[in-house]
Design a protein around this motif. Sequence first.
Motif, PDB file in Angstrom:
ATOM      1  N   TYR A   1      -9.311   1.791  -3.474  1.00 22.36           N
ATOM      2  CA  TYR A   1      -8.948   3.145  -3.907  1.00 22.36           C
ATOM      3  C   TYR A   1      -9.448   3.360  -5.339  1.00 22.36           C
ATOM      4  CZ  TYR A   1      -5.538   3.521  -0.048  1.00 22.36           C
ATOM      5  OH  TYR A   1      -4.926   3.564   1.192  1.00 22.36           O
TER       6      TYR A   1
ATOM      7  N   GLU B   1       0.830  -1.206   0.000  1.00 23.59           N
ATOM      8  CA  GLU B   1       0.000   0.000   0.000  1.00 23.59           C
ATOM      9  C   GLU B   1       0.864   1.256   0.000  1.00 23.59           C
ATOM     10  OE1 GLU B   1      -3.782   1.895   2.490  1.00 23.59           O
ATOM     11  OE2 GLU B   1      -2.548   0.308   3.382  1.00 23.59           O
ATOM     12  N   ALA B   2       1.948   1.237   0.783  1.00 24.04           N
ATOM     13  CA  ALA B   2       2.829   2.408   0.850  1.00 24.04           C
ATOM     14  C   ALA B   2       3.474   2.690  -0.512  1.00 24.04           C
ATOM     15  CB  ALA B   2       3.898   2.197   1.913  1.00 24.04           C
TER      16      ALA B   2
ATOM     17  N   LEU C   1      -2.971   6.456  -6.954  1.00 22.98           N
ATOM     18  CA  LEU C   1      -4.170   6.220  -6.150  1.00 22.98           C
ATOM     19  C   LEU C   1      -4.799   7.534  -5.716  1.00 22.98           C
ATOM     20  CD1 LEU C   1      -2.965   3.273  -3.852  1.00 22.98           C
ATOM     21  CD2 LEU C   1      -4.077   3.167  -6.104  1.00 22.98           C
TER      22      LEU C   1
ATOM     23  N   SER D   1      -9.221   6.143   1.078  1.00 21.77           N
ATOM     24  CA  SER D   1      -9.641   4.792   0.712  1.00 21.77           C
ATOM     25  C   SER D   1     -11.010   4.478   1.322  1.00 21.77           C
ATOM     26  CB  SER D   1      -8.612   3.776   1.196  1.00 21.77           C
ATOM     27  OG  SER D   1      -8.549   3.794   2.623  1.00 21.77           O
TER      28      SER D   1
ATOM     29  N   GLU E   1      -6.930   9.250  -2.804  1.00 20.83           N
ATOM     30  CA  GLU E   1      -7.357   9.103  -1.403  1.00 20.83           C
ATOM     31  C   GLU E   1      -8.603   9.964  -1.127  1.00 20.83           C
ATOM     32  OE1 GLU E   1      -3.999   8.393   1.523  1.00 20.83           O
ATOM     33  OE2 GLU E   1      -2.996   9.745   0.086  1.00 20.83           O
TER      34      GLU E   1
ATOM     35  N   THR F   1      -8.509   5.384  -8.874  1.00 20.65           N
ATOM     36  CA  THR F   1      -7.255   5.803  -9.515  1.00 20.65           C
ATOM     37  C   THR F   1      -7.528   7.004 -10.413  1.00 20.65           C
ATOM     38  OG1 THR F   1      -7.514   4.348 -11.437  1.00 20.65           O
ATOM     39  CG2 THR F   1      -6.409   3.429  -9.501  1.00 20.65           C
TER      40      THR F   1
ATOM     41  N   LEU G   1       0.809   4.089  -2.892  1.00 19.24           N
ATOM     42  CA  LEU G   1       0.525   5.495  -2.623  1.00 19.24           C
ATOM     43  C   LEU G   1       1.668   6.387  -3.114  1.00 19.24           C
ATOM     44  CD1 LEU G   1      -1.023   5.202   0.969  1.00 19.24           C
ATOM     45  CD2 LEU G   1      -2.235   5.874  -1.133  1.00 19.24           C
TER      46      LEU G   1
END
Length: 269
Positions: free
Chosen positions: A176, A151-152, A160, A164, A162, A178, A155
């Motif tokens: 998420y 996930e990091a 992505l 989520s 935000e 896009t 991001l």
Amino acid sequence: MGDLDDDLRRLFSDDRLDVHSAPVSTEDVLRGADRRRRRRTAMAGTFALVTLVGAGIGLSRLGAPSPDSTVGALLTTSTSAPTTSTPPPSVSTVISTETVTVGQSPNSTGGNTGKPNPGGTSRSNSTPSSSPPTPESQAGRYGTLALGMSEADALATGSLVEPSTPADPDGRCKAYATKSVPNADAVVVSPAKGIVRITMPSYAKTPKGVGAGSAVSDVKAAYKNSTQSGSTVLAPMSATPPWTYVFETDGATVTAVFLRLNANDCASV
């Protein structure tokens, strides 16, 4: 008038007026004539010499440059520096030709010819070049996002959108949107497996040219190992980690395409 004539006759008949020449011998006459010939010859030779000298002087004056040209020549000579052209250095070119035989055929004993190669190491055959990966063996990826990405890292790509939303009832996985797919669940991320699903944009195509709007028959023709379950056609890929193309259809035409990680732990995927 008659007196004058008489006087003249008397005058001319006077012996005292006669000029008496000295007796001249024949030898004196010949010597005088010889002197006259020599004098004439000398005068003719002198005249010829003077004529030749005059002609020579005239010719030399005709060929001699005028004072202006002489001054120009002197000026040119005094201001012009002699130019010496240095010939270019000779260059010798040596062309060396080396013949290298790659992939020698083995001899009757099964080995190579026994001649060492230029590197000093004998090789019986050449190393085969690696073939490019097929679409089925490529990792599941679209754009900057890849299946299995944390996930990091996802991001950090900036793809992505935000915040989520929960992807399953217990809120374990996250969903998420896009920048290319505005759906809230375009990408689903597992805390243990990373990205487990990626939704392709409606305009995107797979490497085999299949996408939203393609006929189901085209999907099955492109992916021979595909299987259909209801309105969904699944085309598994033999990559690492294994993943599958998921083609959602309306029964005849593809409506959406997903990339799904096979070993996922999200219930809604």
